[in-house]
Every structure is written in structure tokens, then in C-alpha cells.
Scaffold this active site. Structure first.
Site, PDB file in Angstrom:
ATOM      1  N   GLU A  17       0.813  -1.216   0.000  1.00 60.06           N
ATOM      2  CA  GLU A  17       0.000   0.000   0.000  1.00 60.06           C
ATOM      3  C   GLU A  17       0.851   1.273   0.000  1.00 60.06           C
ATOM      4  O   GLU A  17       0.327   2.372   0.182  1.00 60.06           O
ATOM      5  CB  GLU A  17      -0.939  -0.003   1.203  1.00 60.06           C
ATOM      6  CG  GLU A  17      -1.969  -1.120   1.171  1.00 60.06           C
ATOM      7  CD  GLU A  17      -2.923  -1.018   2.332  1.00 60.06           C
ATOM      8  OE1 GLU A  17      -3.907  -0.276   2.226  1.00 60.06           O
ATOM      9  OE2 GLU A  17      -2.674  -1.679   3.359  1.00 60.06           O
ATOM     10  N   SER A  44      -6.599  -2.526   1.205  1.00 55.46           N
ATOM     11  CA  SER A  44      -6.842  -2.325  -0.223  1.00 55.46           C
ATOM     12  C   SER A  44      -7.227  -3.615  -0.936  1.00 55.46           C
ATOM     13  O   SER A  44      -7.128  -3.717  -2.150  1.00 55.46           O
ATOM     14  CB  SER A  44      -5.623  -1.685  -0.911  1.00 55.46           C
ATOM     15  OG  SER A  44      -5.470  -0.365  -0.472  1.00 55.46           O
ATOM     16  N   ASP A  62     -16.843  -0.098   8.018  1.00 63.81           N
ATOM     17  CA  ASP A  62     -17.469  -0.665   6.822  1.00 63.81           C
ATOM     18  C   ASP A  62     -18.466  -1.758   7.207  1.00 63.81           C
ATOM     19  O   ASP A  62     -18.157  -2.608   8.061  1.00 63.81           O
ATOM     20  CB  ASP A  62     -16.408  -1.273   5.906  1.00 63.81           C
ATOM     21  CG  ASP A  62     -15.358  -0.259   5.449  1.00 63.81           C
ATOM     22  OD1 ASP A  62     -15.602   0.952   5.590  1.00 63.81           O
ATOM     23  OD2 ASP A  62     -14.300  -0.691   4.957  1.00 63.81           O
ATOM     24  N   GLU A 102     -15.256  -4.290   8.523  1.00 66.17           N
ATOM     25  CA  GLU A 102     -13.987  -3.971   9.180  1.00 66.17           C
ATOM     26  C   GLU A 102     -13.989  -2.544   9.703  1.00 66.17           C
ATOM     27  O   GLU A 102     -14.834  -1.729   9.319  1.00 66.17           O
ATOM     28  CB  GLU A 102     -12.798  -4.176   8.231  1.00 66.17           C
ATOM     29  CG  GLU A 102     -12.730  -3.210   7.076  1.00 66.17           C
ATOM     30  CD  GLU A 102     -11.438  -3.358   6.276  1.00 66.17           C
ATOM     31  OE1 GLU A 102     -10.360  -3.462   6.880  1.00 66.17           O
ATOM     32  OE2 GLU A 102     -11.511  -3.356   5.037  1.00 66.17           O
ATOM     33  N   ASN A 156     -11.323   0.519   9.719  1.00 65.99           N
ATOM     34  CA  ASN A 156     -10.076   0.964   9.100  1.00 65.99           C
ATOM     35  C   ASN A 156      -9.585   2.197   9.857  1.00 65.99           C
ATOM     36  O   ASN A 156     -10.208   3.257   9.800  1.00 65.99           O
ATOM     37  CB  ASN A 156     -10.341   1.293   7.630  1.00 65.99           C
ATOM     38  CG  ASN A 156      -9.078   1.606   6.847  1.00 65.99           C
ATOM     39  OD1 ASN A 156      -8.128   2.153   7.374  1.00 65.99           O
ATOM     40  ND2 ASN A 156      -9.082   1.256   5.574  1.00 65.99           N
ATOM     41  N   SER A 202     -10.571   9.550  -2.341  1.00 67.95           N
ATOM     42  CA  SER A 202     -10.837   8.521  -1.336  1.00 67.95           C
ATOM     43  C   SER A 202     -12.166   8.790  -0.632  1.00 67.95           C
ATOM     44  O   SER A 202     -12.715   9.891  -0.692  1.00 67.95           O
ATOM     45  CB  SER A 202      -9.705   8.468  -0.308  1.00 67.95           C
ATOM     46  OG  SER A 202      -8.512   7.992  -0.892  1.00 67.95           O
TER      47      SER A 202
END
Length: 329
Positions: free
Chosen positions: A15, A166, A277, A291, A293, A302
Site C-alpha cells: 500500500e 486495499s 465498513d 472492518e 479501518n 478517497s
């Protein structure tokens, strides 16, 4: 007097490129009238700041300082912009905690927990605030049996590295024959793998952050991908995915997601900006956790920057709030 802020970018994972893109957005939106910003790129080869003449200046890791033209520069706070290790998994957070330098993200323990999808799922399931898909956690140095895995889970399943972002190394498995190749692919990215049942529904996400004791939930985003799932290509290839902010979901569903996200933020002891999420199973009116993040992307396109703009805020205002909150503590 202006504060010295270290903006750390880069990292040791796949990433790296995404982190550098995030750092570009963060740097151009930090108020130069309030902050002296020093972008420090962290790689396995070194931690370096690029000076005015283009020279690489190494960080003194004993106290996280720079020496520029004979003068020592120390930092009032660190804006962590690294996705993946060591900026998202708690390692840098532990380092800064030991040095007593404030930083913008969650602390070491919360970062380490949420970075490992399997362990985080177990903790979230125990909180009883949201549904969690059935899953199996396997390790590359321990034996596993694909038949036993399929006896515990029903197809289709997702196979993903337990630690990573990602959606790199992730696969959707529809048949028994696809499971082993998907495991092999994920093991190329990590030594731990999470295999979890697929939940059919709408993917909805929200950013949230705390400032001055008040928890703010940004407008929700619904992710609609033309691919089977939201993988690396779907995230970063224009046109493959629609990201709709605010999410066109019923008010009751949006309220459920906002309240669940807030409860998770508090119970997982989060700090700074976090993105939660979820999958909403419309057929059964059930919300599932995907999840948390703790280092969401900050490039111009983004999700969190989209949500900040939808909330009527500027990124300069938003990033300033994150810095002032960590300085306050």
C-alpha cells in the site's frame, strides 16, 4: 507560534503507493499559517525527510528528530499517513507513545487489533452490537484441511489476508475447487488468512472522528462495484465502482449504521479518523460488520475526503481538527 508537524508516509507494504497519494492530499491541505509540515517517507531502507535542496535527511530514531543545517527539529505532533505496516498496525503508534509524541490515529493496541481482521472480528462479535459473518482463521505454519473449512462454512466465501488493506490478495470463492488457489494467493501476502462466508447485501461505509469530546459521523457512502467485490482494481480503477455519498439508503438503515459505528468507535477505544465498513442484508434486515479501518485513504478521491466535502467541511478544516485534537490530549 507555529507547530512542527511530521507527516509520515510510505511504509513497508504493497500500500506504499496509496500512502504516498494520501500524503500529497494531506500536505496540501494542512494550514501553513499554523503548521510547519515535514513530510517523512518511511521505507525499509530508511526514514528520510527531503530538504530544500533535495538532499535526504535521516530521522534520528532515538527521539524522532531531524537535524537541518545544524539545527535540531523536534515535533509537536505526528500526522500518520501510512496504510499497512508500520503505520496502521500499531508499531509506529507504540514508538510514538514511548517517546510521548502526540499522533493523529488510534493508539497501539486498537491499531494492532483492528489491523488483524480475524482477531477484530472475534472481539466485535463478543461486543454483541452488530452481526459478524462466520469465518475460519488459518496460518501458513499450521496444518489446515480445505474439506474441514468447507464443512464449517457455506459457499461462497471470501479469502483474504488477515493483515492488509486495499483488498490485496483477496478472492471470492464460489466452488470447492477454487478454495486452495485462493488460499495460495492470500498466503503470498500474509502468514494469516481469514476465510469468511459471503453476505449478500449493500456495502455502506462511514468515517467518524472525535473532537472536543464530541463524536461526529460523516455522511455515509454506498459502494456499488461492477465487479463481484470491492478489490484493489475496483478501488483504484476509474469507472469500475460507484461511490455514492450520501448513501441512498432508508433513514432507519442509515441511523442503525451511524449508531453501530459510534458504539464500535467507543468500545474499541478509537481515536482520530476511523472508517467503519458494513454490509446491510436487505432481505433479512440485518447489519453485518466488515472492518474498522484506522488509517483510511486520504487521496482526493478517497472515501473520507468525499464524506468530508459532503458534510460541508474543507479538508484543511478537517485535518486541522485532527491535529488539534491529538495536541489537546
Amino acid at each position: 507560534m507555529k507547530k512542527n508537524i511530521a507527516l509520515v508516509a510510505g511504509g513497508y507494504s504493497g500500500e506504499y503507493v496509496i500512502s504516498v497519494q494520501s500524503a500529497v492530499t494531506i500536505e496540501k491541505n494542512l494550514d501553513s499559517s499554523k503548521y510547519n509540515v515535514y513530510k517523512i517517507v518511511i521505507t525499509k531502507d530508511g526514514w528520510n525527510y527531503t530538504g530544500a535542496e533535495g538532499q535526504a535527511i535521516a530521522v534520528d530514531k532515538n527521539d524522532f528528530s531531524l537535524t537541518i543545517k545544524g539545527e535540531k527539529v523536534t515535533f509537536d505532533a505526528v500526522f500518520i499517513g501510512i496504510h499497512g505496516t508500520p503505520g496502521e498496525d500499531g508499531r509506529l503508534q507504540g514508538y510514538f507513545e514511548m517517546l510521548g509524541i502526540p499522533f493523529t490515529s488510534c493508539g497501539m493496541v486498537t491499531s494492532a487489533l483492528t489491523f488483524n481482521k480475524s482477531y477484530c472480528n472475534k472481539v466485535v462479535a463478543a461486543l454483541n452490537v452488530v452481526n459478524v459473518s462466520k469465518s475460519v482463521h488459518i496460518f501458513s505454519n499450521q496444518p489446515y484441511d480445505t474439506k474441514q473449512i468447507l464443512a464449517q462454512l457455506k459457499l461462497p466465501v471470501f479469502v483474504k489476508p488477515a493483515e492488509g488493506g486495499s483488498s490485496i490478495g483477496m478472492s471470492k470463492v464460489n466452488t470447492a475447487e477454487e478454495l486452495q488457489p485462493a488460499i495460495d494467493k492470500a498466503f503470498k501476502e500474509d502468514v494469516q488468512i481469514l476465510i469468511e462466508e459471503f453476505i449478500k447485501g449493500r456495502e455502506i461505509t462511514c468515517g467518524l472522528y472525535k473532537a472536543n469530546g464530541e463524536l461526529t459521523v460523516l455522511p455515509l457512502t454506498e459502494i456499488v462495484s461492477s465487479k463481484e467485490f470491492f478489490d484493489y482494481e475496483a478501488k483504484y480503477t476509474p469507472g469500475i465502482t460507484k461511490e455514492i455519498t450520501p448513501a441512498p439508503a432508508p433513514d432507519a438503515v442509515c441511523e442503525l449504521i451511524r449508531n453501530t459505528a459510534k458504539e464500535l468507535y467507543n468500545k474499541l477505544n478509537c481515536r482520530g479518523i476511523v472508517r467503519a465498513d458494513f454490509i446491510y442484508d436487505e432481505a433479512n434486515n440485518r447489519l453485518f460488520f466488515l472492518e474498522v479501518n484506522t488509517m483510511p485513504g486520504q487521496s482526493d478521491n478517497s472515501l473520507v475526503p468525499q464524506q468530508v466535502r459532503a458534510a460541508g467541511k474543507t479538508l484543511q478544516e478537517f485535518y486541522g481538527t485532527l491535529i488539534e485534537e491529538c495536541l489537546r490530549k
